[in-house]
Design an enzyme around this catalytic site. Structure first.
Site, short mmCIF file in Angstrom:
data_model
loop_
_atom_site.label_atom_id
_atom_site.label_comp_id
_atom_site.label_asym_id
_atom_site.label_seq_id
_atom_site.Cartn_x
_atom_site.Cartn_y
_atom_site.Cartn_z
N HIS A 157 27.52 56.71 49.41
CA HIS A 157 27.23 57.69 50.48
C HIS A 157 28.51 58.05 51.23
O HIS A 157 28.44 58.43 52.41
CB HIS A 157 26.18 57.17 51.47
CG HIS A 157 24.98 56.58 50.80
ND1 HIS A 157 23.85 57.29 50.48
CD2 HIS A 157 24.75 55.31 50.33
CE1 HIS A 157 22.98 56.51 49.87
NE2 HIS A 157 23.50 55.30 49.75
N SER A 278 52.27 75.83 52.54
CA SER A 278 51.46 76.89 53.11
C SER A 278 52.37 78.04 53.49
O SER A 278 53.53 77.83 53.88
CB SER A 278 50.73 76.36 54.35
OG SER A 278 50.43 77.42 55.23
N LYS A 284 52.68 71.78 55.83
CA LYS A 284 51.59 71.48 54.91
C LYS A 284 52.04 71.00 53.53
O LYS A 284 53.05 71.43 52.99
CB LYS A 284 50.73 72.74 54.71
CG LYS A 284 49.92 73.08 55.94
CD LYS A 284 48.69 72.20 56.05
CE LYS A 284 47.57 72.87 55.30
NZ LYS A 284 46.31 72.19 55.45
N GLU A 291 42.36 70.92 43.70
CA GLU A 291 41.35 71.89 44.14
C GLU A 291 41.07 72.92 43.05
O GLU A 291 39.93 73.33 42.84
CB GLU A 291 41.83 72.61 45.41
CG GLU A 291 41.89 71.69 46.61
CD GLU A 291 42.58 72.37 47.78
OE1 GLU A 291 41.88 72.71 48.74
OE2 GLU A 291 43.81 72.56 47.75
#
Ligand code: ARG
Length: 463
Positions: A157, A278, A284, A291
């Site tokens: 979970h 970024s 970043k 992804e």
């Protein structure tokens, strides 16, 4: 310029735009070598059966080999103004050999031709994908081997559950990939039948030798029914579903990596070349590769749905709709191959922040199950032991303590007389992991065994 090789009874041909709409050559041109291979087997059989003169068969065979070489060497460029790769090759053959070239299509249809091409293509390319899977699995296993004793929280979970090791977690991923490899082997075994000689749908009046072409092309045997041979694409469905399942695995692994790369988890540091910056936020470091793999899994699921939808409702036997199968199938194969390679590169260069992992095992009462199992070993029924351990956790929380080991033996004994000094040995994440020696569990020697077993399976040829 659109070129039509034959129009049969038709006296009019589609205009440029309509022709482009029905053309498939930009997609099926990658079947060129398989198409030639299939034609060589077919024409050799035509010669051997006396359907065409031996020397014509020989001439065609030799010219086909030359065409293959010319294409490989870049001397012959595939003309995308032709309808499909089958017409292109027949066109070149006819241009070069005249009437002899016109003999190649006896007893054959593009319907069985395309079916054999795609199966051959898969027979060539699935082993390459299986090798990519093996190498990706091997990368996981060798990283795992370096982290047999690196403790980290295991989650259910997405809540900290019990201590495991990084090796145990990585081997979990590798076990999935090994099944994916075996799944491809299963699909490969089932599609290993030769549809050539099925014609348009109903075979041929010519004395074709289907055993011979099947053997020449390295298939296990000819397909059983000519209508099935040209109509079904279950093999494409099966392979695409193998791709989709593997992509879903990769997507989930990437989701773990993306979480681990957050400052909140802080378990992994991706190499700079496997991260992106970024355009606005100078600080970043984003896990874009992970992804993108996760994103591309959606695309391969789409390919599978495309094929299922394409086939549903098609009357037997061949329908032109089937031409649409290749784009989805090829996209699934290409996307999976690229994703496996990227995943491997990203993983092999990552640094694991083992101290953060160890620290994350403190504080979530991950040792609570160990306490319960300690009491079970001392004779308490599990449900009672579970209650005692839960009570001890509540005591800790009430006292502002973050670990059961912070309770004194007297405090523990208030909850159960069965507690002894040796309870403290059971409480460290390291001890917890080492004691979980059940087959499949996280104990270092057990994970080492799992690694050996998976290595053996990865190197097997069959499923
Ligand atoms: N391009 C076609 C395909 O991929 C080849 C078979 C065409 N057959 C036909 N009868 N039009 O399915």
């Amino acid at each position: 310029m659109a070129q039509v090789l034959w129009s049969g009874r038709l006296s009019a041909t589609p205009d440029e735009e309509a022709f482009a709409f029905e053309s498939s050559i930009t997609v099926d041109q990658r079947l060129v070598l398989e198409d030639i291979e299939g034609s060589i087997a077919h024409v050799t059989m035509l010669g051997a059966q006396g359907i065409i003169p031996e020397e014509a068969a020989q001439k065609i065979g030799e010219e086909l080999k030359r065409i293959a070489a010319d294409i490989t060497e870049g001397k012959l460029v595939i003309d995308t103004g032709v309808e499909d790769i089958h017409s292109f090759i027949e066109g070149v053959l006819t241009a070069r050999l005249g009437d002899v070239g016109r003999m190649v299509h006896a007893g054959r249809s593009r319907n069985d031709q395309v079916a054999v091409d795609v199966r051959l293509y898969l027979k060539h390319h699935i082993p390459e994908l299986q090798e990519e899977l093996r190498q990706t699995g091997e990368t996981l296993l060798s990283v795992a081997e370096q982290h047999l004793t690196t403790v980290m929280p295991g989650y259910t979970h997405l809540q900290r559950a019990q201590p495991v090791t990084l090796a145990h977690h990585l081997v979990a991923w590798a076990a999935g990939l090994e099944r994916d490899r075996a799944r491809f082997a299963d699909a490969l075994a089932r599609l290993d039948e030769c549809p050539l000689g099925s014609g348009a749908l109903a075979g041929s009046t010519l004395p074709l030798d289907r055993e011979a072409t099947s053997r020449a092309l390295g298939f296990r045997r000819p397909t059983i029914n000519s209508m099935d041979s040209v109509a079904d694409r279950d093999f494409a469905l099966e392979v695409t579903s193998c791709c989709a399942i593997t992509m879903v695995h990769l997507s989930r692994f990437c989701e773990d990596i993306i979480l681990w790369a957050t400052e909140e988890f802080g378990f992994i540091e991706l190499a700079e070349q496997w991260s992106t910056g970024s355009s606005i936020m100078p600080q970043k470091k984003n896990p874009d590769f992970a992804e993108l793999i996760r994103g591309k899994s959606g695309r391969v699921t789409g390919d599978l749905v495309t094929l299922l939808t394409l086939l549903k409702g098609l009357p037997y036997a061949y329908d032109r709709d089937l031409q649409e199968d290749k784009e989805a199938l090829f996209d699934a194969l290409d996307t999976l191959r690229a994703s496996l390679r990227m995943f491997r590169g990203m993983l092999a260069s990552a640094r694991f922040r083992t101290e953060r992992m160890a620290r994350s095992c403190q504080g979530g009462f991950l040792e609570a199950t160990d306490v319960a199992e300690y009491l079970v070993r001392r004779g308490l029924p599990f449900r009672r032991a579970h209650e005692v351990a839960a009570q001890v956790v509540r005591d800790c929380i009430a006292a502002g303590q973050r670990h059961i080991g912070e309770r004194t033996l007297e405090q523990l004994r208030e909850r159960s007389e069965l507690f002894n000094e040796d309870i403290y040995e059971a409480l460290s994440p390291r001890a917890s992991v080492e004691r979980r020696r059940t087959a499949g569990g996280p104990a270092p020697e057990e994970v080492q065994r799992q690694i050996g077993e998976l290595r053996r399976r990865f190197s097997r040829k069959e499923g």
